[in-house]
Motif scaffolding. Structure first.
Motif, PDB file in Angstrom:
ATOM      1  N   UNK A 291     -18.302  68.599  53.394  1.00 43.14           N
ATOM      2  CA  UNK A 291     -19.231  68.156  52.359  1.00 43.14           C
ATOM      3  C   UNK A 291     -18.584  67.389  51.231  1.00 43.14           C
ATOM      4  N   UNK A 292     -17.337  66.993  51.414  1.00 47.98           N
ATOM      5  CA  UNK A 292     -16.652  66.314  50.317  1.00 47.98           C
ATOM      6  C   UNK A 292     -17.035  64.841  50.262  1.00 47.98           C
ATOM      7  N   UNK A 293     -17.438  64.386  49.088  1.00 43.52           N
ATOM      8  CA  UNK A 293     -17.731  62.978  48.867  1.00 43.52           C
ATOM      9  C   UNK A 293     -16.801  62.456  47.791  1.00 43.52           C
ATOM     10  N   UNK A 294     -15.962  61.490  48.101  1.00 40.71           N
ATOM     11  CA  UNK A 294     -15.045  60.963  47.075  1.00 40.71           C
ATOM     12  C   UNK A 294     -15.827  60.456  45.878  1.00 40.71           C
ATOM     13  N   UNK A 295     -15.389  60.786  44.686  1.00 43.20           N
ATOM     14  CA  UNK A 295     -16.089  60.292  43.494  1.00 43.20           C
ATOM     15  C   UNK A 295     -15.990  58.774  43.403  1.00 43.20           C
ATOM     16  N   UNK A 296     -17.062  58.168  42.975  1.00 45.66           N
ATOM     17  CA  UNK A 296     -17.095  56.708  42.861  1.00 45.66           C
ATOM     18  C   UNK A 296     -16.623  56.290  41.477  1.00 45.66           C
ATOM     19  N   UNK A 297     -16.025  55.119  41.413  1.00 46.30           N
ATOM     20  CA  UNK A 297     -15.658  54.601  40.106  1.00 46.30           C
ATOM     21  C   UNK A 297     -16.912  54.075  39.420  1.00 46.30           C
ATOM     22  N   UNK A 298     -16.924  54.123  38.110  1.00 49.47           N
ATOM     23  CA  UNK A 298     -18.113  53.779  37.339  1.00 49.47           C
ATOM     24  C   UNK A 298     -17.945  52.391  36.734  1.00 49.47           C
ATOM     25  N   UNK A 299     -18.833  51.486  37.095  1.00 49.80           N
ATOM     26  CA  UNK A 299     -18.807  50.143  36.524  1.00 49.80           C
ATOM     27  C   UNK A 299     -19.289  50.207  35.072  1.00 49.80           C
ATOM     28  N   UNK A 300     -18.547  49.538  34.171  1.00 53.20           N
ATOM     29  CA  UNK A 300     -18.844  49.611  32.741  1.00 53.20           C
ATOM     30  C   UNK A 300     -19.113  48.222  32.179  1.00 53.20           C
ATOM     31  N   UNK A 301     -19.893  48.173  31.101  1.00 54.84           N
ATOM     32  CA  UNK A 301     -20.122  46.922  30.383  1.00 54.84           C
ATOM     33  C   UNK A 301     -20.031  47.195  28.883  1.00 54.84           C
ATOM     34  N   UNK A 302     -19.651  46.149  28.162  1.00 58.56           N
ATOM     35  CA  UNK A 302     -19.612  46.228  26.696  1.00 58.56           C
ATOM     36  C   UNK A 302     -20.846  45.547  26.131  1.00 58.56           C
TER      37      UNK A 302
END
Length: 376
Positions: A291-302
């Motif tokens: 059941x392991x799902x690798x954490x996704x990176x979070x796209x950011x904006x300013x």
């Protein structure tokens, strides 16, 4: 100098009484003064130009140390580069003017920023497409519990958007409790040409395209004109400039959150947040991760803090009833002292702006200045 209040030591001109003021004029005297105060159990408030501080009306009941030692040295460097070692008490814009007059590039878009050289790495100052992190190579620090000053490479300062390990955040202590004594820079000698223009508004003012290189003096003049039009260059004749410059940082939010904003809300991509590594207890590892799902990176904006403030209904010149603190008549990102304002009035206006933006857009605005004796 015989200042008795923080109002006399800051560009905002708010802040109550101080217990004592020290202004050591040399590097060694500064080190000696700080060591003596720390050994006596004192917690001195460190000031440079006082342009990034909002102080409360009760003042500061400890000593204030104003860094005033100056000096500039050109170090041996490779062809096409210029290495500088600059004392922390040098006025920032005087340093920029000095480098521009010699045709060196790397600081020209940072013209007109108030304050001292020592504050530049703490805040990682930036404007019009340049940040000091791009040319900063090292700082000399005196740590609160250190015996002697030490040189620290820039890559150990965790320089980010208006932050570093040396900066206090909304009253919280800095990650590294140290005072900047000296700063080293690596600039470029490109026959008087600037670094590539990296900011649309500046390119427009210069009548050129992004990426172009123009004479550094021309870029500096354009930046100073832009800043003056926004009330961001201190002028004793203009109450709009009695401020701490940009009061709020541009918020950085997940791209998913920004999608809820109106389509015309400015936004710029920034580096994504990488997921924290997953730690596995090897003593109990079976070789499987059900059941392991690798954490996704979070796209950011300013986002643009000025746009958020304006579109939350807080316009230029706004002030709370009876208050002498106001939004600048030239730029919504600056809070100003229109004459006789108190620290409490500034703080109340800042909280109102935060509340309006949060209510309208669900975005929190973080204050950029250091806060002493006030809560925002």
């Amino acid at each position: 100098m015989s200042a008795r209040t923080l109002a006399e030591l800051t560009t905002f001109q708010v802040g109550g009484p101080i217990a004592a003021l020290y202004e050591p004029q040399t590097h060694d005297h500064l080190v000696e003064t700080l060591r003596d105060l720390w050994s006596e159990g004192e917690e001195p408030l460190i000031l440079g130009g006082g342009s990034n501080l909002v102080a409360g009306d009760d003042g500061y009941d400890g000593p204030v140390v104003r860094i005033a030692h100056t000096g500039l040295e050109v170090l041996p460097s490779t062809p096409g580069t210029v290495a500088l070692r600059v004392s922390a008490g040098v006025v920032w814009d005087e340093l920029v003017a000095h480098t521009v007059a010699r045709g060196w590039s790397g600081l020209e878009a940072l013209s007109g920023i108030p304050g001292s050289v020592g504050a530049a790495p703490i805040q990682n100052i930036g404007a019009y497409g340049q940040e000091v992190s791009a040319v900063l190579t090292a700082v000399e620090l005196l740590d609160r519990y250190g015996e002697d000053p030490v040189w620290v490479p820039a890559d150990q300062l965790e320089l980010g958007y208006r932050t570093s390990v040396l900066k206090r955040h909304q009253g919280d202590p800095a990650e590294r409790d140290a005072v900047v004594l000296t700063v080293e820079f690596a600039l470029t000698d490109a026959a008087g040409l600037s670094a590539p223009i990296a900011y649309g508004q500046l390119a427009g003012a210069l009548g050129t395209e992004l990426g172009a290189q123009l004479p550094v003096a021309e870029v500096r003049a354009s930046v100073l004109a832009l800043r003056a039009s926004k009330g961001m260059v201190h002028d004793p004749r203009d109450r709009d400039t009695f401020s701490a410059g940009s009061f709020f940082t541009n918020p950085i939010v997940p791209l998913s959150a920004a999608r809820s904003l109106p389509a015309d809300a400015p936004r710029w991509p920034v580096d994504p947040i990488e997921p924290e590594p997953t730690v596995i207890d090897l003593d109990h590892y079976t070789g499987e991760l059900p059941g392991f799902t690798p954490p996704a990176r979070v796209e950011m904006v300013k986002l643009s803090a000025a746009w958020l403030i304006e579109h939350a209904g807080v316009g230029k010149g706004f002030h709370l009833p009876g208050s002498r603190a106001a939004i600048s008549s030239k730029h919504t990102l600056a809070l100003t002292n229109t004459g006789g304002s108190t620290g409490a009035e500034v703080a109340a206006l800042a909280r109102f702006v935060q509340a309006r933006v949060a209510a309208e857009f669900g975005v929190h605005l973080a204050p950029e200045p250091v806060l002493v004796g006030v809560e925002i």
